[in-house]
Design a protein around this motif. Structure first.
Motif, PDB file in Angstrom:
ATOM      1  N   ALA A 196     -11.403   4.170   3.143  1.00 37.99           N
ATOM      2  CA  ALA A 196     -10.545   4.931   2.755  1.00 37.99           C
ATOM      3  C   ALA A 196     -11.146   5.753   1.466  1.00 37.99           C
ATOM      4  O   ALA A 196     -10.962   7.025   1.525  1.00 37.99           O
ATOM      5  N   GLN A 197     -11.922   4.951   0.873  1.00 32.23           N
ATOM      6  CA  GLN A 197     -12.683   5.781  -0.421  1.00 32.23           C
ATOM      7  C   GLN A 197     -13.646   6.777   0.123  1.00 32.23           C
ATOM      8  O   GLN A 197     -13.613   7.889  -0.525  1.00 32.23           O
ATOM      9  N   ALA A 198     -14.267   6.628   1.146  1.00 32.67           N
ATOM     10  CA  ALA A 198     -15.154   7.753   1.755  1.00 32.67           C
ATOM     11  C   ALA A 198     -14.270   8.707   2.576  1.00 32.67           C
ATOM     12  O   ALA A 198     -14.806   9.968   2.278  1.00 32.67           O
ATOM     13  N   LYS A 199     -13.016   8.748   2.717  1.00 30.90           N
ATOM     14  CA  LYS A 199     -12.132   9.638   3.143  1.00 30.90           C
ATOM     15  C   LYS A 199     -11.458  10.276   2.129  1.00 30.90           C
ATOM     16  O   LYS A 199     -10.764  11.343   2.441  1.00 30.90           O
ATOM     17  N   GLY A 200     -11.582   9.768   0.734  1.00 25.09           N
ATOM     18  CA  GLY A 200     -10.857  10.352  -0.240  1.00 25.09           C
ATOM     19  C   GLY A 200      -9.390   9.955  -0.351  1.00 25.09           C
ATOM     20  O   GLY A 200      -8.775  10.885  -1.057  1.00 25.09           O
ATOM     21  N   VAL A 201      -8.943   9.199   0.110  1.00 26.38           N
ATOM     22  CA  VAL A 201      -7.556   9.033   0.499  1.00 26.38           C
ATOM     23  C   VAL A 201      -7.166   7.435   0.089  1.00 26.38           C
ATOM     24  O   VAL A 201      -8.216   6.662   0.418  1.00 26.38           O
ATOM     25  N   PRO A 202      -5.976   6.965  -0.391  1.00 24.89           N
ATOM     26  CA  PRO A 202      -5.682   5.495  -0.697  1.00 24.89           C
ATOM     27  C   PRO A 202      -5.533   4.767   0.862  1.00 24.89           C
ATOM     28  O   PRO A 202      -5.129   5.591   1.679  1.00 24.89           O
ATOM     29  N   TRP A 203      -5.800   3.707   0.874  1.00 17.79           N
ATOM     30  CA  TRP A 203      -5.490   2.760   2.134  1.00 17.79           C
ATOM     31  C   TRP A 203      -4.134   3.613   2.779  1.00 17.79           C
ATOM     32  O   TRP A 203      -4.013   3.456   3.908  1.00 17.79           O
ATOM     33  N   ASP A 204      -2.969   3.158   2.036  1.00 20.41           N
ATOM     34  CA  ASP A 204      -1.693   3.284   2.497  1.00 20.41           C
ATOM     35  C   ASP A 204      -1.550   4.648   3.096  1.00 20.41           C
ATOM     36  O   ASP A 204      -0.835   4.688   4.124  1.00 20.41           O
ATOM     37  N   LYS A 205      -2.174   5.527   2.635  1.00 16.42           N
ATOM     38  CA  LYS A 205      -2.193   6.891   3.086  1.00 16.42           C
ATOM     39  C   LYS A 205      -2.996   7.187   4.402  1.00 16.42           C
ATOM     40  O   LYS A 205      -2.648   7.957   5.298  1.00 16.42           O
ATOM     41  N   LEU A 206      -4.222   6.641   4.234  1.00 17.80           N
ATOM     42  CA  LEU A 206      -5.043   6.670   5.474  1.00 17.80           C
ATOM     43  C   LEU A 206      -4.415   5.955   6.675  1.00 17.80           C
ATOM     44  O   LEU A 206      -4.456   6.647   7.750  1.00 17.80           O
ATOM     45  N   SER A 207      -3.863   4.798   6.388  1.00 17.39           N
ATOM     46  CA  SER A 207      -2.860   4.265   7.487  1.00 17.39           C
ATOM     47  C   SER A 207      -1.911   5.061   7.951  1.00 17.39           C
ATOM     48  O   SER A 207      -1.720   5.137   9.431  1.00 17.39           O
ATOM     49  N   ALA A 208      -0.906   5.680   7.245  1.00 15.18           N
ATOM     50  CA  ALA A 208      -0.109   6.616   7.583  1.00 15.18           C
ATOM     51  C   ALA A 208      -0.669   7.744   8.280  1.00 15.18           C
ATOM     52  O   ALA A 208      -0.161   8.304   9.545  1.00 15.18           O
ATOM     53  N   GLY A 216       4.272   7.557  15.751  1.00 18.27           N
ATOM     54  CA  GLY A 216       5.717   7.490  15.426  1.00 18.27           C
ATOM     55  C   GLY A 216       6.075   6.201  15.284  1.00 18.27           C
ATOM     56  O   GLY A 216       7.300   5.688  15.507  1.00 18.27           O
ATOM     57  N   MET A 217       5.479   5.466  14.312  1.00 16.80           N
ATOM     58  CA  MET A 217       5.717   4.203  13.996  1.00 16.80           C
ATOM     59  C   MET A 217       6.352   4.442  12.471  1.00 16.80           C
ATOM     60  O   MET A 217       5.928   4.274  11.528  1.00 16.80           O
ATOM     61  N   ASN A 218       7.709   4.690  12.619  1.00 14.84           N
ATOM     62  CA  ASN A 218       8.266   5.466  11.662  1.00 14.84           C
ATOM     63  C   ASN A 218       8.872   4.353  10.517  1.00 14.84           C
ATOM     64  O   ASN A 218       9.084   4.948   9.432  1.00 14.84           O
ATOM     65  N   HIS A 219       8.767   3.272  10.784  1.00 12.39           N
ATOM     66  CA  HIS A 219       9.272   2.373   9.712  1.00 12.39           C
ATOM     67  C   HIS A 219       8.072   1.161   9.492  1.00 12.39           C
ATOM     68  O   HIS A 219       8.480  -0.063   9.251  1.00 12.39           O
ATOM     69  N   THR A 220       6.614   1.670   9.864  1.00 16.51           N
ATOM     70  CA  THR A 220       5.594   0.884   9.472  1.00 16.51           C
ATOM     71  C   THR A 220       5.163   1.388   8.078  1.00 16.51           C
ATOM     72  O   THR A 220       4.953   2.400   7.910  1.00 16.51           O
ATOM     73  N   SER A 221       4.561   0.554   7.397  1.00 13.27           N
ATOM     74  CA  SER A 221       3.960   0.806   5.947  1.00 13.27           C
ATOM     75  C   SER A 221       3.147  -0.185   5.476  1.00 13.27           C
ATOM     76  O   SER A 221       3.095  -1.247   6.001  1.00 13.27           O
ATOM     77  N   SER A 222       1.887   0.356   4.783  1.00 11.32           N
ATOM     78  CA  SER A 222       1.334  -0.546   4.030  1.00 11.32           C
ATOM     79  C   SER A 222       1.289  -0.608   2.676  1.00 11.32           C
ATOM     80  O   SER A 222       0.459  -1.298   1.714  1.00 11.32           O
ATOM     81  N   ARG A 223       2.511  -0.737   2.349  1.00 10.35           N
ATOM     82  CA  ARG A 223       2.988  -0.831   0.759  1.00 10.35           C
ATOM     83  C   ARG A 223       4.326  -1.517   0.823  1.00 10.35           C
ATOM     84  O   ARG A 223       5.133  -1.218   1.458  1.00 10.35           O
ATOM     85  N   TYR A 224       4.161  -2.489  -0.049  1.00 14.77           N
ATOM     86  CA  TYR A 224       5.217  -3.591  -0.319  1.00 14.77           C
ATOM     87  C   TYR A 224       6.529  -2.828  -0.915  1.00 14.77           C
ATOM     88  O   TYR A 224       7.608  -3.290  -0.503  1.00 14.77           O
ATOM     89  N   GLU A 225       6.345  -1.653  -1.672  1.00 17.92           N
ATOM     90  CA  GLU A 225       7.469  -1.067  -2.000  1.00 17.92           C
ATOM     91  C   GLU A 225       8.517  -0.387  -0.846  1.00 17.92           C
ATOM     92  O   GLU A 225       9.594  -0.361  -1.177  1.00 17.92           O
ATOM     93  N   ASP A 226       7.583   0.008   0.051  1.00 19.76           N
ATOM     94  CA  ASP A 226       8.336   0.288   1.165  1.00 19.76           C
ATOM     95  C   ASP A 226       9.234  -0.528   2.104  1.00 19.76           C
ATOM     96  O   ASP A 226      10.339  -0.596   2.382  1.00 19.76           O
ATOM     97  N   TYR A 227       8.619  -1.901   2.182  1.00 17.27           N
ATOM     98  CA  TYR A 227       9.133  -2.920   2.463  1.00 17.27           C
ATOM     99  C   TYR A 227      10.410  -3.229   1.677  1.00 17.27           C
ATOM    100  O   TYR A 227      11.574  -3.482   2.493  1.00 17.27           O
ATOM    101  N   LEU A 228      10.539  -3.457   0.461  1.00 12.14           N
ATOM    102  CA  LEU A 228      11.504  -3.832  -0.340  1.00 12.14           C
ATOM    103  C   LEU A 228      12.605  -2.696  -0.222  1.00 12.14           C
ATOM    104  O   LEU A 228      13.904  -3.116  -0.097  1.00 12.14           O
ATOM    105  N   ASN A 229      12.176  -1.356   0.114  1.00 12.53           N
ATOM    106  CA  ASN A 229      13.190  -0.390   0.098  1.00 12.53           C
ATOM    107  C   ASN A 229      13.932  -0.271   1.495  1.00 12.53           C
ATOM    108  O   ASN A 229      14.747   0.544   1.616  1.00 12.53           O
ATOM    109  N   ALA A 230      13.414  -0.806   2.409  1.00 13.13           N
ATOM    110  CA  ALA A 230      13.725  -0.855   4.029  1.00 13.13           C
ATOM    111  C   ALA A 230      15.392  -1.411   3.919  1.00 13.13           C
ATOM    112  O   ALA A 230      15.669  -2.490   3.492  1.00 13.13           O
TER     113      ALA A 230
END
Length: 507
Positions: A196-208, A216-230
């Motif tokens: 992710a650092q080599a691509k210049g973005v945070p891991w959660d953004k790279l994953s998305a 089209g995995m619209n409810h999938t996230s690498s951030r805990y905050e998104d799970y809490l807000n689901a």
């Protein structure tokens, strides 16, 4: 003392299903039905309900894909035992625990392609400078870097963030590079973070950007905050001594997000399974580089050597890899949080068939058993054995590792008295775990140990002489652990598996 782990990290991660399968001998096949998958799907509903009845797990979601089509998608039970009206459905979001790993390897495959897996990484520092210069994403995703089992997990339990943990892996002792297997959440995370650092973005953004949005995995996230807000999310549950299940804990796995911090639902996961089984394509679009993805399915290191009447097990890049007695490739991964989740994904590429099982209960093997029963039923017309005690025992043994051999709850009858509190109070330093302080509560209230970046408080109970104990907490809790003061040092037993748990008094 061997530290227990998950993922079932075992955040955590696990190879339990693969190990259980490798240890079992398949029964002879009866005459197959004209459509064995359709027949197995007809029995899946009752099999899920039986596992739920036997384990008591509150909620389950299951999805099955075959020949690039969604053929089964259903939710069972409740999102929370405290509100039975909140039912599980195919869109309910669960924490995946270590099923995050094959998702992460999919992201990395899309980001760096087949050739990138074998290139040395920038920014990963381990104890041996030569290893640091040569370690690749493939080394860390296959757990063959030499890092010890679950290196860094205890730092996470104490509240340290990803940056601190990755920067302190350099203190961990190493076993032979590329010649030894040890499951490490933060080794895999180090590789993903470097990409992710080599691509210049945070891991959660790279994953998305690389996987979740294009697929089209619209409810999938690498951030805990998104799970809490689901709004439609399953709470994690643990089994109480009286047999009931309660949502007692929250598990923030952001520090090891690539290895155990993904949240998703059964619908999204079946889209990912279709992509996996179609060489990176989904709905006519090439989402992930086919060669980069294929590399993740290749055995990289032995995890279960062959024994009598068993096939060997391997780990690939974020996958458990094995071949059945017909030579067909099986790819699987389990996930488990002791604080309340058990998941499984299994697929047989030759049959274009895969299943995902998500549950909101601490691991008793429920997710693995549902997957094992399904594939047994496809192959043999019914489960070849009662898998629940087999897999439950494997989880129980792994979760029981690391407990002290000393029963600190019962001091010896001839226990020596402790010295005055002032002999123990003060500040102690440790290059790996950071600062530790010991304070005395006013009015003779006893000693308290403070540890972690936002110090956690651990009241000390006297055991014998200069030895005390406290109750461990978190995903990797092991019950009571010993605290021994000696010659200006303090050693914490459960932190010392790799020789890193002794703190020196600060001057």
């Amino acid at each position: 003392m061997r530290h227990r782990r998950r993922g079932l990290a075992l955040a955590t991660g696990l190879t339990l299903a693969a190990g259980a399968v490798a240890a079992a001998t398949a029964a002879p096949s009866p005459t197959p039905s004209p459509d064995p998958v359709r027949s197995a799907l007809g029995r899946l509903d009752s099999q899920v309900e039986e596992v739920m009845r036997r384990t008591g797990v509150p909620g389950v979601a299951v999805g099955v894909v075959q020949n690039d089509k969604l053929v089964y998608l259903k939710g069972y039970g409740v999102r929370s035992t405290e509100d039975p009206s909140r039912k599980i459905d195919p869109d309910t979001v669960f924490q995946l625990a270590s099923v995050s790993k094959p998702l992460a390897s999919t992201v990395v495959a899309g980001a760096i392609g087949a050739d990138g897996w074998a290139k040395p990484l920038t920014g990963v520092t381990l104890k041996d400078p030569w290893v640091s210069e040569h370690v690749t994403a493939a080394d860390l995703f296959s757990h063959r870097s030499g890092l010890p089992d679950h290196a860094g997990d205890l730092l996470e339990d104490l509240g340290y963030d990803r940056s601190y943990i990755l920067s302190h892996l350099r203190y961990e002792p190493l076993t032979p590079f590329r010649a030894s297997y040890a499951y490490t959440n933060f080794g895999l995370t180090a590789a993903a973070e470097a990409v992710a650092q080599a691509k210049g973005v945070p891991w959660d953004k790279l994953s998305a950007d690389v996987l979740y949005k294009p697929a089209g995995m619209n409810h999938t996230s690498s951030r805990y905050e998104d799970y809490l807000n689901a709004p439609d999310r399953a709470l994690t549950h643990v089994k109480e001594p009286d047999g009931t299940w309660k949502p007692r804990y929250q598990r923030d796995a952001d520090a090891q997000s690539p290895a155990g911090g993904v949240s998703s639902n059964a619908r999204d996961m079946t889209r990912w399974l279709r992509l996996q089984l179609a060489d990176g394509k989904l709905d006519g679009q090439q989402i992930i580089d086919a060669d980069g993805l294929a590399a993740t399915h290749v055995p990289e290191i032995v995890t279960h050597p062959p024994a009598a009447n068993t096939m060997p097990g391997f780990y690939g890049l974020g996958w458990n890899v094995r071949n059945d007695d017909k030579g067909r490739l099986h790819l699987s991964h389990s996930g488990g949080f002791a604080l309340g989740a058990n998941t499984n994904v299994t697929m047989v590429p030759a049959e274009h068939l895969g299943i995902v099982v998500l549950t909101n209960g601490a691991p008793l093997g429920q997710a693995d058993v549902i997957a094992l029963n399904f594939f047994d039923t496809v192959e043999h017309g019914k489960p070849t054995r009662d898998w629940l005690p087999v897999v439950s025992k494997a989880y129980e043994e792994q979760l029981g590792q690391g407990k002290s051999e000393t029963d600190y709850a019962h001091p010896p009858a001839d226990a020596r008295p402790a010295r005055a509190d002032s002999a123990y109070t003060g500040t102690y330093d440790n290059p790996y775990y950071g600062k530790l302080t010991v304070t005395a509560e006013p009015g003779g209230g006893g000693l308290v140990l403070h540890l972690g970046p936002k110090p956690m408080d651990f009241p000390l109970t006297h055991y014998d002489g200069d030895t005390f104990s406290f109750e461990t907490v978190g995903e990797n809790a092991v019950g009571r652990t010993g605290v021994t003061f000696k010659d200006g040092t303090v050693r914490i037993e459960y932190l010392d598996e790799n020789g890193l748990g002794t703190f020196q008094r600060a001057h």
